[in-house]
Design a protein around this motif. Sequence first.
Motif, PDB file in Angstrom:
ATOM      1  N   UNK A   1      -3.524 -39.209  -2.256  1.00  0.00           N
ATOM      2  CA  UNK A   1      -3.271 -39.243  -0.816  1.00  0.00           C
ATOM      3  C   UNK A   1      -1.786 -39.384  -0.520  1.00  0.00           C
ATOM      4  N   UNK A   2      -0.958 -38.798  -1.382  1.00  0.00           N
ATOM      5  CA  UNK A   2       0.477 -38.896  -1.131  1.00  0.00           C
ATOM      6  C   UNK A   2       0.908 -37.807  -0.154  1.00  0.00           C
ATOM      7  N   UNK A   3       1.456 -38.223   1.001  1.00  0.00           N
ATOM      8  CA  UNK A   3       1.877 -37.228   1.988  1.00  0.00           C
ATOM      9  C   UNK A   3       3.239 -36.652   1.599  1.00  0.00           C
ATOM     10  N   UNK A   4       3.586 -35.546   2.238  1.00  0.00           N
ATOM     11  CA  UNK A   4       4.872 -34.913   1.953  1.00  0.00           C
ATOM     12  C   UNK A   4       6.013 -35.877   2.253  1.00  0.00           C
ATOM     13  N   UNK A   5       5.886 -36.620   3.365  1.00  0.00           N
ATOM     14  CA  UNK A   5       6.955 -37.550   3.739  1.00  0.00           C
ATOM     15  C   UNK A   5       7.181 -38.584   2.644  1.00  0.00           C
ATOM     16  N   UNK A   6       6.108 -39.069   2.033  1.00  0.00           N
ATOM     17  CA  UNK A   6       6.262 -40.051   0.953  1.00  0.00           C
ATOM     18  C   UNK A   6       6.896 -39.393  -0.267  1.00  0.00           C
ATOM     19  N   UNK A   7       6.441 -38.178  -0.568  1.00  0.00           N
ATOM     20  CA  UNK A   7       6.981 -37.478  -1.720  1.00  0.00           C
ATOM     21  C   UNK A   7       8.493 -37.278  -1.588  1.00  0.00           C
ATOM     22  N   UNK A   8       8.942 -36.891  -0.396  1.00  0.00           N
ATOM     23  CA  UNK A   8      10.381 -36.685  -0.173  1.00  0.00           C
ATOM     24  C   UNK A   8      11.136 -38.003  -0.318  1.00  0.00           C
ATOM     25  N   UNK A   9      10.582 -39.041   0.279  1.00  0.00           N
ATOM     26  CA  UNK A   9      11.212 -40.358   0.201  1.00  0.00           C
ATOM     27  C   UNK A   9      11.380 -40.784  -1.255  1.00  0.00           C
ATOM     28  N   UNK A  10      10.308 -40.647  -2.032  1.00  0.00           N
ATOM     29  CA  UNK A  10      10.363 -41.051  -3.444  1.00  0.00           C
ATOM     30  C   UNK A  10      11.367 -40.230  -4.232  1.00  0.00           C
ATOM     31  N   UNK A  11      11.349 -38.923  -3.994  1.00  0.00           N
ATOM     32  CA  UNK A  11      12.252 -38.045  -4.733  1.00  0.00           C
ATOM     33  C   UNK A  11      13.699 -38.468  -4.519  1.00  0.00           C
ATOM     34  N   UNK A  12      14.044 -38.768  -3.277  1.00  0.00           N
ATOM     35  CA  UNK A  12      15.436 -39.096  -2.989  1.00  0.00           C
ATOM     36  C   UNK A  12      15.761 -40.537  -3.372  1.00  0.00           C
ATOM     37  N   UNK A  13      14.948 -41.480  -2.898  1.00  0.00           N
ATOM     38  CA  UNK A  13      15.389 -42.865  -2.985  1.00  0.00           C
ATOM     39  C   UNK A  13      14.806 -43.627  -4.176  1.00  0.00           C
TER      40      UNK A  13
END
Lengths: 275, 317
Positions: B268-280
């Motif tokens: 249930x990982x949303x795109x917004x979470x994926x982007x956040x994780x990738x960057x930060x």
Amino acid sequence: MREKYTKKTFLLEIIGILLAIIFLIPFYFVIINSLKGFSEILLDAAAWPKELLFSNYAKVWDVLNFPKAFMNSLMITVFSIAGIVLISSMAAWKMVRTPGKLSSILFILFVSAMVIPFQAVMIPLMKLGGMLGLMNSIPGIVLMYFGFGVPLSLFLFHGFVKTIPLEIEESAKVDGCTQFGVFWRIVFPLLKPITVTVIILNTLWIWNDYLLPLLVLQDAELRTIPLATSSFFAQYTKQWDMGLAGLVLGIAPVIVFFLFLQKHIIKGIAAGSIK
Amino acid sequence: MMKTDVGMKNTSETARDTPKAQVRNRHVRMKKVLLYAAFVGPALLFFLTIQIAPFLMGVYYSFTSWNGVSSSIEWVGFDNYVKIFTSDEKFLNSFWFTTRFMLAAVVISNLIGFCFALLLNGPLKSKNVLRTVFFIPNVIGGLLLGFIWQFIFIKGFSSLGNMTGLSFFNQPWLGDEVTAFWGIVIVFAWQISGYMMVIYIAALQGMDRSLIEAAKIDGASPLQMLTNIIIPLILPAFTICFFLTISMAFKIFDLNISLTGGGPFNSTESVAINIYDEAFQNNRYGLGTAKSILFFIVVALFTTFQVMMTKKKEVES
């Protein structure tokens, strides 16, 4: 125009009330369990507490540093909204009153930016914020909210200014009022209904916002209510006695705000979305 | 451009006679420009610095290997984008999850919101109280709502299951892929449908009553009234509500983080979470910005496409 109150309406009324009860059940669970001890919660979450334990709240109040978090949230929300209202109402008024290419291009720019998701801005914004000295400070995050709040607020003010007749302003100009005088003494008071809408929409957004404070405010001293709650939950995973008391504290201010101003809020939300 | 030129000629012609008047004219123009800048400038400045500049920087960084720390930022062309489409299964999964979630969430929250609105548009005695109740979840932020519902799903549902014996409550809520997915949908609908209700109520009250009375006299059934009269009349409200729910559901972050944290097994990982994780979390800023630009394109396409579709319907009816 009033429709008659028939048997069918009565039936609908019962259905509505049942639905409302279902809607409220989560609050019931959270509140009663926040007053129980841990083992009592595990035993049966639906039962009424044997005795009301307020000690959960006393503990959480300190762990969350609740007064501090509340003040941080309050300051950020109030100052951001004051700035957003000021700059976007001024800009909207001037843009409506100076029709021309420049004003329409700017208006399209502001409005189309509303489709840019925050995620598409946040990574470079952290770099830029660091360069501009906006990181890890309350004034810094307030200035960022100015930038994010402008498009929608300006759009709402813009629509409203168009409905204000020009004659009022012109007679004031004849009386020797300066532009600032005209705006402050004549126009701004007339904007009051839409200002209320702008304040309400922005309050709900900024007060509840999580991601921007998470990125900008690192100091524990600067934590807002959502930040304090999430770090508290990371620390006390599954310790529901503490966790639920923390949640009740966290949602209390905004619920009180809503119940006091609910008429304005519901009207403002409807007005803000339909425009 | 032509128009303003002509206008300027006219004004200067009348005051051409004296050089003094020319100076005064220039002075007036200058003052106008300054006033425009004083009123519009602050809003424009903050908007450009906080939103437009980072957005443009993001477009640039998406073609680099920026890691947020090292000062040398290397240009890598389309590498990041290629990587996303060829070897980042996690990101594609998050897109797929977000799309499915959005479809379910949009349909359910609008359906509930619209039904509430129809219910409360009648002469109910309790309608003001009910409207307040249905709206309350909307004033609480997604983060706190997620925590609240974590407790409801885990502890509350199991005791409701014991009380009622319904198998609905006895599932491993949030524990497997399916229940976690529907868990987020339920909480989202619980939060948003009151908001949609308010918009639909406003639209229903703005309807032309005479059309409804006329249909009643003509003997239209309630269902006919709904599909042939009420829904076409308030189509603009549907445009707004779908626009709002689509963009809110697609950008879901807070609720997702606090309710499931993207789990179980990233399902249930949303795109917004994926982007956040990738960057930060992974410190791959270049890759993160490339994802965020793709995200922007998809959001922009979805919302404009949807608005165009419903606007077209509005014109037709």
